[in-house]
Design a protein around this motif. Sequence first.
Motif, PDB file in Angstrom:
ATOM      1  N   HIS A  43     -20.529  -5.795  -1.571  1.00  0.00           N
ATOM      2  CA  HIS A  43     -19.516  -5.943  -2.615  1.00  0.00           C
ATOM      3  C   HIS A  43     -18.262  -6.571  -2.029  1.00  0.00           C
ATOM      4  O   HIS A  43     -18.033  -6.529  -0.828  1.00  0.00           O
ATOM      5  N   THR A  44     -17.418  -7.087  -2.892  1.00  0.00           N
ATOM      6  CA  THR A  44     -16.084  -7.528  -2.506  1.00  0.00           C
ATOM      7  C   THR A  44     -15.102  -6.551  -3.127  1.00  0.00           C
ATOM      8  O   THR A  44     -15.064  -6.383  -4.343  1.00  0.00           O
ATOM      9  N   TYR A  45     -14.342  -5.874  -2.292  1.00  0.00           N
ATOM     10  CA  TYR A  45     -13.330  -4.930  -2.742  1.00  0.00           C
ATOM     11  C   TYR A  45     -11.982  -5.607  -2.601  1.00  0.00           C
ATOM     12  O   TYR A  45     -11.674  -6.159  -1.553  1.00  0.00           O
ATOM     13  N   ARG A  46     -11.171  -5.538  -3.633  1.00  0.00           N
ATOM     14  CA  ARG A  46      -9.839  -6.160  -3.590  1.00  0.00           C
ATOM     15  C   ARG A  46      -8.780  -5.114  -3.908  1.00  0.00           C
ATOM     16  O   ARG A  46      -8.833  -4.477  -4.958  1.00  0.00           O
ATOM     17  N   THR A  60     -10.216  -3.326  -7.099  1.00  0.00           N
ATOM     18  CA  THR A  60     -11.264  -3.823  -7.974  1.00  0.00           C
ATOM     19  C   THR A  60     -12.500  -4.080  -7.118  1.00  0.00           C
ATOM     20  O   THR A  60     -12.401  -4.265  -5.905  1.00  0.00           O
ATOM     21  N   ILE A  61     -13.654  -4.086  -7.749  1.00  0.00           N
ATOM     22  CA  ILE A  61     -14.902  -4.378  -7.053  1.00  0.00           C
ATOM     23  C   ILE A  61     -15.540  -5.555  -7.747  1.00  0.00           C
ATOM     24  O   ILE A  61     -15.753  -5.533  -8.963  1.00  0.00           O
ATOM     25  N   ASP A  62     -15.819  -6.618  -6.999  1.00  0.00           N
ATOM     26  CA  ASP A  62     -16.486  -7.801  -7.544  1.00  0.00           C
ATOM     27  C   ASP A  62     -17.958  -7.769  -7.203  1.00  0.00           C
ATOM     28  O   ASP A  62     -18.350  -7.313  -6.179  1.00  0.00           O
TER      29      ASP A  62
END
Length: 62
Positions: A43-46, A60-62
């Motif tokens: 995942h990409t966590y921002r 947020t999680i992309d």
Amino acid sequence: MTQIADIDGHNAYSAEIPDYVEYVIFDNGTVQTDKIAFDGKSHTYRAVDQVNEKGRYLYTID
């Protein structure tokens, strides 16, 4: 964690997390996120430049 890029003026990092891990927590040395459930997938966590009522970074999680 390894710095991999600069995205919109923010550092981006990569980390390999073992699939047996249930939660991750990210911090910048001062403020951290709450525990984030980890499902073993990529995942990409921002981080968002806001904090919740506990003073933890929102994300947020992309």
